[in-house]
Write a protein that holds these residues in place. Structure first.
Motif, PDB file in Angstrom:
ATOM      1  N   ARG A 182       2.175   7.315   7.569  1.00 28.67           N
ATOM      2  CA  ARG A 182       1.889   6.579   6.328  1.00 28.67           C
ATOM      3  C   ARG A 182       0.594   5.778   6.431  1.00 28.67           C
ATOM      4  N   VAL A 195       2.353   8.815  -0.370  1.00 26.20           N
ATOM      5  CA  VAL A 195       1.694   8.312   0.843  1.00 26.20           C
ATOM      6  C   VAL A 195       0.235   7.969   0.556  1.00 26.20           C
ATOM      7  N   GLU A 252      -0.051   4.596  -0.951  1.00 27.08           N
ATOM      8  CA  GLU A 252       0.190   3.566   0.059  1.00 27.08           C
ATOM      9  C   GLU A 252      -1.054   3.356   0.931  1.00 27.08           C
TER      10      GLU A 252
END
Length: 387
Positions: free
Chosen positions: A92, A358, A361
């Motif tokens: 991540r 992802v 993020e």
């Protein structure tokens, strides 16, 4: 040229990943053959999903046995792409060569998955090509420095073929995509194979820029590419710009890339200098994929079909062209995507959903890191802190 489409981040990521898988599946059954051989075998150009080259004898017919290439089955290009998405989903954050050693290699070695070409559950390691098995040999068994593990491997498109996720995580930031892909690919490739991985990631990232066109994608590639890779892309795309259909472009594109390709005219019998490190040469697949994107003016169907009918390593060429056209926003034909998903028994859309989440993020983390840097730099008297 007007933009192909005004797309969201999610739609571009979906287009790129689904498009790459579809290109891979369409190219698989004719991989390794010439345009003339494809024409003769299929009684015309391939225009969609076709069966194995050797029909029902695919299990034993050389040189493909025991893989069921055709009938909509994806190959190792897609298996490796999805594996890299899983690494992003675990970490991540941005990846490097150490992430390959710590996450990608164990995934290939220890987690059985459905392998369409084997029609069975197996370890991905049992399907991937020797150039990808190198990752396991060097990193798991050889304990090589991950940043240098690619040295000594054959120089081919093995790293470039699965680098689209890096371009998507760095959407609209080609320089960042290039740098990250070079770091990741250091575990797998060297020389122009590693360079191609960086440039492919930059190309996919550039395709995500709002208003992007095939011309702007090629321009970004030329801005970052080095040595023979840059020269090959320039030569092929200059040639491609003269054509609007892939059929008359097949021969000229091969002629344009030939001076930079080490494999030689007979794909099944590579030359003595094939796949050796060089600053003068390039992999064939990336320049031709960009050339087909140029010929097709970004249209997914034409870019992929041109790549498939080019032959040679056409599953990887079509994987790259499909990722680029999909990232630009050209629609992936529903009938192709449906056929490939059903035949391969894979959810082609789930990796895109995962990577989109992802990516958002990571962007948030990047923004925080950037603001922290700006504040610290302003404290040094370097510049006022942005409001």
């Amino acid at each position: 040229m007007t933009p192909i489409g005004e797309e969201t981040l999610e739609s571009r990521i979906t287009g790129a990943l689904v498009g790459a898988a579809v290109g891979d599946a369409l190219g698989g059954p004719v991989e390794g053959y010439s345009p003339d051989q494809i024409l003769e075998r299929h009684g015309g150009r391939v225009d969609g999903v076709v069966g194995p080259w050797n029909g029902d004898a695919w299990r034993t017919a050389r040189p493909i046995a025991p893989y069921h290439k055709g009938d909509g089955h994806v190959t190792d290009d897609t298996l490796m792409t999805h594996a890299l998405v899983r690494v992003y989903a675990t970490v991540r954050d941005h990846l490097d060569a150490y992430a390959v050693a710590g996450h990608l290699v164990p995934d290939l070695m220890t987690n059985p998955r459905w392998i369409p070409e084997l029609e069975a559950e197996a370890l991905p390691l049992q399907r991937i090509f020797l150039a990808e098995k190198w990752l396991v040999t060097r990193l798991h068994y050889g304990h090589a420095d991950p940043r240098e593990a690619g040295a000594g491997n054959i120089v081919n498109c093995g790293a470039a073929m699965y680098m689209a996720p890096v371009g998507l995580v760095n959407a609209a930031n080609p320089a960042g995509a290039y740098a990250e892909a070079l770091d990741i690919a250091g575990a797998h490739q060297s020389s122009y194979g590693r360079e191609a991985a960086g440039v492919l990631a930059a190309a996919v990232s550039a395709a995500c820029v709002p208003g992007a066109t095939p011309e702007s994608v090629v321009a970004e590639c030329l801005a970052v590419a080095k040595d023979g890779t840059r020269a090959a892309i320039e030569a092929v795309c200059e040639t491609a710009a003269r054509y609007t259909e892939f059929e008359p472009a097949l021969g000229p594109l091969r002629a344009a890339v030939a001076p930079y390709d080490t494999v030689g005219p007979d794909y099944r019998a590579p030359s003595l200098g094939a796949r050796r490190p060089s600053r003068l040469h390039a992999i064939e697949e990336l320049p031709v994929a960009l050339g087909m994107l140029t010929v097709a003016r970004g249209d997914f169907r034409q870019a992929v079909l041109g790549s498939v009918n080019y032959g040679r390593d056409c599953d990887s060429i079509a994987t790259m062209a499909g990722a680029l056209a999909g990232a630009l926003g050209s629609p992936v034909p529903d009938e192709w995507a449906g056929q490939v998903a059903e035949a391969s028994r894979l959810d082609l859309w789930e990796p895109a959903r995962t990577l989109a989440a992802v990516t958002r993020e990571i962007f948030t983390r990047d923004l925080h890191r950037r603001r922290t840097h700006e504040s610290a730099f302003a404290g040094l008297g370097g510049a006022p802190c942005a409001v």
